[in-house]
Motif scaffolding. Sequence first.
Motif, mmCIF file in Angstrom:
data_model
loop_
_atom_site.group_PDB
_atom_site.id
_atom_site.type_symbol
_atom_site.label_atom_id
_atom_site.label_comp_id
_atom_site.label_asym_id
_atom_site.label_seq_id
_atom_site.Cartn_x
_atom_site.Cartn_y
_atom_site.Cartn_z
ATOM 1 N N ALA A 145 0.828 -1.210 0.000
ATOM 2 C CA ALA A 145 0.000 0.000 0.000
ATOM 3 C C ALA A 145 0.857 1.253 0.000
ATOM 4 O O ALA A 145 0.593 2.215 -0.739
ATOM 5 N N GLU A 146 1.891 1.259 0.834
ATOM 6 C CA GLU A 146 2.765 2.431 0.910
ATOM 7 C C GLU A 146 3.502 2.657 -0.404
ATOM 8 O O GLU A 146 3.659 3.793 -0.858
ATOM 9 N N GLU A 147 3.932 1.581 -1.030
ATOM 10 C CA GLU A 147 4.660 1.721 -2.297
ATOM 11 C C GLU A 147 3.728 2.146 -3.431
ATOM 12 O O GLU A 147 4.129 2.914 -4.312
ATOM 13 N N CYS A 148 2.515 1.652 -3.419
ATOM 14 C CA CYS A 148 1.539 2.088 -4.428
ATOM 15 C C CYS A 148 1.292 3.589 -4.323
ATOM 16 O O CYS A 148 1.211 4.291 -5.342
ATOM 17 N N GLN A 149 1.174 4.087 -3.121
ATOM 18 C CA GLN A 149 0.970 5.527 -2.939
ATOM 19 C C GLN A 149 2.183 6.317 -3.426
ATOM 20 O O GLN A 149 2.035 7.359 -4.059
ATOM 21 N N LYS A 150 3.382 5.810 -3.167
ATOM 22 C CA LYS A 150 4.593 6.504 -3.609
ATOM 23 C C LYS A 150 4.690 6.559 -5.129
ATOM 24 O O LYS A 150 5.094 7.568 -5.709
ATOM 25 N N GLN A 151 4.320 5.456 -5.789
ATOM 26 C CA GLN A 151 4.490 5.371 -7.234
ATOM 27 C C GLN A 151 3.234 5.750 -8.012
ATOM 28 O O GLN A 151 3.238 5.713 -9.246
ATOM 29 N N GLY A 152 2.184 6.134 -7.306
ATOM 30 C CA GLY A 152 0.995 6.645 -7.974
ATOM 31 C C GLY A 152 0.186 5.608 -8.706
ATOM 32 O O GLY A 152 -0.254 5.830 -9.842
ATOM 33 N N ILE A 153 -0.015 4.461 -8.064
ATOM 34 C CA ILE A 153 -0.836 3.418 -8.659
ATOM 35 C C ILE A 153 -1.876 2.993 -7.632
ATOM 36 O O ILE A 153 -1.611 2.975 -6.431
ATOM 37 N N LYS A 154 -3.082 2.706 -8.092
ATOM 38 C CA LYS A 154 -4.179 2.373 -7.188
ATOM 39 C C LYS A 154 -3.996 0.964 -6.616
ATOM 40 O O LYS A 154 -3.447 0.077 -7.267
ATOM 41 N N LEU A 155 -4.508 0.776 -5.395
ATOM 42 C CA LEU A 155 -4.477 -0.536 -4.753
ATOM 43 C C LEU A 155 -5.898 -0.998 -4.476
ATOM 44 O O LEU A 155 -6.672 -0.306 -3.829
ATOM 45 N N HIS A 156 -6.237 -2.185 -4.988
ATOM 46 C CA HIS A 156 -7.506 -2.839 -4.706
ATOM 47 C C HIS A 156 -7.222 -4.069 -3.854
ATOM 48 O O HIS A 156 -6.169 -4.699 -3.991
ATOM 49 N N LEU A 157 -8.161 -4.426 -3.006
ATOM 50 C CA LEU A 157 -7.950 -5.523 -2.069
ATOM 51 C C LEU A 157 -8.985 -6.626 -2.260
ATOM 52 O O LEU A 157 -10.185 -6.397 -2.137
ATOM 53 N N TYR A 158 -8.495 -7.817 -2.588
ATOM 54 C CA TYR A 158 -9.335 -9.015 -2.678
ATOM 55 C C TYR A 158 -9.625 -9.508 -1.263
ATOM 56 O O TYR A 158 -8.742 -9.558 -0.414
ATOM 57 N N TYR A 159 -10.884 -9.931 -1.030
ATOM 58 C CA TYR A 159 -11.245 -10.480 0.271
ATOM 59 C C TYR A 159 -12.242 -11.612 0.059
ATOM 60 O O TYR A 159 -13.265 -11.440 -0.607
ATOM 61 N N SER A 160 -11.937 -12.782 0.651
ATOM 62 C CA SER A 160 -12.790 -13.952 0.478
ATOM 63 C C SER A 160 -13.939 -13.957 1.471
ATOM 64 O O SER A 160 -13.740 -13.775 2.676
ATOM 65 N N HIS A 161 -15.130 -14.211 0.959
ATOM 66 C CA HIS A 161 -16.284 -14.373 1.831
ATOM 67 C C HIS A 161 -16.340 -15.767 2.462
ATOM 68 O O HIS A 161 -16.966 -15.948 3.504
ATOM 69 N N LEU A 162 -15.724 -16.729 1.811
ATOM 70 C CA LEU A 162 -15.775 -18.085 2.361
ATOM 71 C C LEU A 162 -14.447 -18.437 3.024
ATOM 72 O O LEU A 162 -13.428 -17.801 2.773
ATOM 73 N N ASP A 163 -14.474 -19.447 3.870
ATOM 74 C CA ASP A 163 -13.280 -19.826 4.632
ATOM 75 C C ASP A 163 -13.298 -21.332 4.870
ATOM 76 O O ASP A 163 -14.263 -21.874 5.404
ATOM 77 N N TRP A 164 -12.219 -22.015 4.480
ATOM 78 C CA TRP A 164 -12.117 -23.466 4.651
ATOM 79 C C TRP A 164 -11.493 -23.848 5.991
ATOM 80 O O TRP A 164 -11.330 -25.033 6.280
ATOM 81 N N THR A 165 -11.124 -22.871 6.813
ATOM 82 C CA THR A 165 -10.414 -23.147 8.059
ATOM 83 C C THR A 165 -11.227 -22.824 9.304
ATOM 84 O O THR A 165 -11.250 -23.601 10.262
ATOM 85 N N ARG A 166 -11.894 -21.691 9.320
ATOM 86 C CA ARG A 166 -12.600 -21.255 10.527
ATOM 87 C C ARG A 166 -13.826 -22.133 10.802
ATOM 88 O O ARG A 166 -14.591 -22.474 9.896
ATOM 89 N N GLU A 167 -14.011 -22.447 12.100
ATOM 90 C CA GLU A 167 -15.155 -23.259 12.516
ATOM 91 C C GLU A 167 -16.472 -22.488 12.394
ATOM 92 O O GLU A 167 -17.535 -23.103 12.231
ATOM 93 N N ASP A 168 -16.406 -21.153 12.505
ATOM 94 C CA ASP A 168 -17.650 -20.385 12.482
ATOM 95 C C ASP A 168 -18.113 -20.053 11.067
ATOM 96 O O ASP A 168 -19.144 -19.393 10.906
#
Length: 445
Positions: A145-168
């Motif tokens: 994130a810090e390097e993207c801001q320095k070099q002027g490029i956008k950062l998008h973040l992938y986030y999974s809704h599902l989880d194969w590890t958590r019990e909940d």
Amino acid sequence: MKRHKGNRWQGVLLGTFLGVSSLFAQQGQTGYQPTPENLQARQEFSDSKFGIFLHWGIYSMFGQGEWYMETSGIDCHEYAKAASGFYPSRFNAKEWVAAIKASGAKYICITTRHHDGFSMFDTRYSDYDIIDATPFKRDIIKELAEECQKQGIKLHLYYSHLDWTREDYYPYGYTGHNTGRTKHGDWNTYYQFMNNQLTELLTNYGPVGAIWFDGVWDHWEVDKNFDWRLGEQYALIHKLQPACMIGNNHHRAPIEGEDFQMFERDLPGENKAGFSGTSKIGQLPLETCETMNGMWGYRVKDQNYKSVPTLVRLLVRAAGKGANLLMNIGPQPNGELPALALDRLKGMGEWMNKYGETIYGTTRGGVESSEWGTTTRKGNMLYVHILADKMPSFITLPLKERVKKAVLFDGGEKVKAERIDGGVVLHTADLKPDTDCIVALTLAD
């Protein structure tokens, strides 16, 4: 000393959710009105046309792709032991961002937490993360994130809704039944966990261009009415960062609260891979994601990288449909981008340096998809991209405007343009085929 990662924000977030929950339908956000900052972000996103996807996590250590735990039925507790050996000593955010920026890409999207449940950032809500579970103890997402801001490029973040590890993460969807979980937790706890992490990502890492969700299909495949409570979640994101766009790879038409429509391994409307789930193209910005080789995460055997001409043509065809191309790379476990991926980035950068004017900031040009190629448009300029290996004798364009000038974009040689009923014919028999032979038409105002 291990830091306590208690639910410090849980009460605050719960109050926020209760306060806004009555405003939302089961899945969509009723009455969502994007802010001016969000609308501007959408336009900038549409104009950018090219981004790089990065699937990276401890799964890279196995060299079998990001679905290894699921496809091989690996016990999640045994799988998690890999984290203690994850030390990507050659990771250099500056070098990554520089190589990606030089390719002509305008944004990066990286996996913060994939389906295996491992977090590539410093989170207070799990010890199964890059800081606590590995000897590396550096926040990958923060450095990027810090390097993207320095070099002027956008950062998008992938986030999974599902989880194969958590019990909940329960009830299960159609995946994750053979990963060694024996207890069944409370879905509400998992939902709270996700929103706590999203709050961290949108609070501690500067401006985030988009949250790229994945995994809703896991439940919708077996229960079409499963309530993911997306409306509340989307509202939280837009409250924390109004300009942050939301996209969801749920393989359906967008629902209210989403800011762009995505297509997995397909150009909009084609659904050849079977993941898009809909041929309906809405009014939101469009993005198609595709692999540079055959996998998303690093697979040691997969060296079958698409050629630079193939990647360029995919980018051009996406632009012809008004869409961005999000091209994926699976970084190696040592923290390096694969040499073949770097080679392809370099080649695409060379092409974009010459011809980016015909891609960036363009819209559909009237012919979205043809055997010979596609078109893009910017103002009174229409760019005819001839992508065929064998040059057609002529090309017919359904144009109402008068053509003031028709020339090759590269070189400026005149191309004969003949007016006919219902359009214009370009005489192309004498043109030489290339990765992309571009005819630039200046149209009458």
